[in-house]
Motif scaffolding. Structure first.
Motif, PDB file in Angstrom:
ATOM      1  N   UNK A 272      43.527  32.538   3.072  1.00 49.07           N
ATOM      2  CA  UNK A 272      43.754  32.791   4.500  1.00 49.07           C
ATOM      3  C   UNK A 272      43.256  31.677   5.411  1.00 49.07           C
ATOM      4  N   UNK A 273      42.279  30.900   4.960  1.00 47.32           N
ATOM      5  CA  UNK A 273      41.783  29.794   5.788  1.00 47.32           C
ATOM      6  C   UNK A 273      42.878  28.770   6.086  1.00 47.32           C
ATOM      7  N   UNK A 274      43.863  28.710   5.204  1.00 45.87           N
ATOM      8  CA  UNK A 274      44.928  27.712   5.326  1.00 45.87           C
ATOM      9  C   UNK A 274      46.205  28.299   5.920  1.00 45.87           C
ATOM     10  N   UNK A 275      46.123  29.525   6.421  1.00 44.60           N
ATOM     11  CA  UNK A 275      47.315  30.252   6.854  1.00 44.60           C
ATOM     12  C   UNK A 275      47.333  30.392   8.376  1.00 44.60           C
ATOM     13  N   UNK A 276      47.883  29.401   9.023  1.00 43.54           N
ATOM     14  CA  UNK A 276      47.953  29.410  10.484  1.00 43.54           C
ATOM     15  C   UNK A 276      48.840  30.555  10.968  1.00 43.54           C
ATOM     16  N   UNK A 277      48.293  31.394  11.821  1.00 43.65           N
ATOM     17  CA  UNK A 277      49.061  32.517  12.357  1.00 43.65           C
ATOM     18  C   UNK A 277      49.307  33.632  11.362  1.00 43.65           C
ATOM     19  N   UNK A 278      48.721  33.540  10.177  1.00 43.12           N
ATOM     20  CA  UNK A 278      48.851  34.569   9.125  1.00 43.12           C
ATOM     21  C   UNK A 278      50.292  34.777   8.670  1.00 43.12           C
ATOM     22  N   UNK A 279      51.144  33.773   8.876  1.00 46.15           N
ATOM     23  CA  UNK A 279      52.564  33.950   8.525  1.00 46.15           C
ATOM     24  C   UNK A 279      52.758  34.157   7.027  1.00 46.15           C
ATOM     25  N   UNK A 280      52.088  33.324   6.227  1.00 49.78           N
ATOM     26  CA  UNK A 280      52.249  33.446   4.777  1.00 49.78           C
ATOM     27  C   UNK A 280      51.678  34.776   4.286  1.00 49.78           C
ATOM     28  N   UNK A 281      50.551  35.193   4.863  1.00 51.42           N
ATOM     29  CA  UNK A 281      49.954  36.467   4.474  1.00 51.42           C
ATOM     30  C   UNK A 281      50.844  37.649   4.794  1.00 51.42           C
TER      31      UNK A 281
END
Length: 297
Positions: A272-281
């Motif tokens: 999650x640290x690398x997930x800007x805006x949580x889009x991938x999550x």
């Protein structure tokens, strides 16, 4: 389809990595509503031991002793879910959690492993640049490597090589550059080019046919987020161009679950640290909710 209710077990270990961040995976996916969408019970959270930045001198693997000690604890937790009549959904963490997950099933019989991963994860310790067990986990779980991690509880291999399928990996150049040992001939390999040549549903059926042979009691699904296309899943520590689309991953999971022989699933490496805006999550939560949700009783 699984007829058991889901139980989510949090296993946020980063013992197999030199870096941190993937320990946030469970909190992120739960925060995005995964448990509610699966109508899943939350079965608890295991705290991993502290990390040592130095390689273990005996094995050349980071935190080898800690992984060997923690894996039976994870196996106990997975077995508690199984004893409750539930389908375990294990949220990692790095890929070495597969040792604990498969130890639980090894205690109970002979189970297969559907290993969906962007990397083959078959490095030997001397070839892995950082000594990271997360680059060796498929090797370790199938019995290739130091006995401390391949023969936990004297039960090695935790999965016989002929009972595993490496699916959709695409790290061929990295394997070649660093001298990773080749996958054994007994282990069924369907790399990303083969998945594309066959079509994802046909490839997944070939994998599942191999894992539903009469001599097996069922199979476990290992899902590493880096199997996904780098354009939609940039939130992983080791990035490789290409990968599966959301639809392709969903199709593979649905084929696996439709077999009725899947006994659990783990999700690893999403950071999650690398997930800007949580889009991938959000995408990962969505594909899991749809694929697993079709099986929720």
């Amino acid at each position: 389809m699984p007829t058991l209710p889901y139980a989510i077990l949090e296993a946020p270990s980063t013992l197999g990595l030199a870096t941190d961040g993937v320990e946030r995976l469970p909190g992120q996916l739960l925060g995005l509503g995964l448990a509610e969408r699966l109508h899943a019970r939350r079965a608890g959270r295991l705290v991993a031991p502290p990390k040592d930045p130095a390689r273990d001198p005996a094995t050349g693997i980071l935190n080898a002793g800690a992984i060997a000690a923690w894996s039976p604890r994870l196996a106990d937790a997975v077995e508690a879910v199984l004893d409750a009549g539930e389908f375990p959904v294990v949220l990692g963490g790095d890929c070495t959690i597969v040792l604990g997950s498969m130890l639980a099933f090894r205690r109970r019989g002979r189970y297969g492993l559907f290993f969906i991963d962007g990397n083959a994860d078959f490095f030997q310790p001397e070839a892995e640049p950082n000594g990271e067990g997360a680059s060796m986990d498929l090797a370790l779980v199938t019995g290739y490597g130091p006995a401390q991690l391949t023969d936990i509880e004297g039960r090695g291999p935790l999965v016989r090589p002929e009972d595993a399928v490496a699916f959709a990996y695409r790290d061929h150049e990295d394997q070649k550059e660093y001298g990773s040992q080749p996958l054994p001939k007994a282990l069924k390999a369907i790399d990303l080019p083969a998945v594309r040549a066959m079509g994802v549903e046909a490839a997944a059926r070939a994998a599942v046919d191999h894992l539903t042979r009469q001599e097996l009691d069922g199979f476990f699904i290992h899902l590493d987020a880096d199997c996904l296309d780098d354009a939609i899943m940039p939130a992983v520590d080791f990035r490789v161009p290409g990968g599966l689309s959301w639809d392709e991953l969903g199709a593979a999971l649905r084929v696996a679950l439709a077999s009725g022989k899947a006994v659990g699933i783990e999700i690893t490496i999403y950071n999650p640290r690398l997930d800007e805006g949580s889009r991938a999550g959000r995408g990962l939560t969505g594909v899991l909710a749809v694929a697993l949700g079709t099986a929720t009783p």
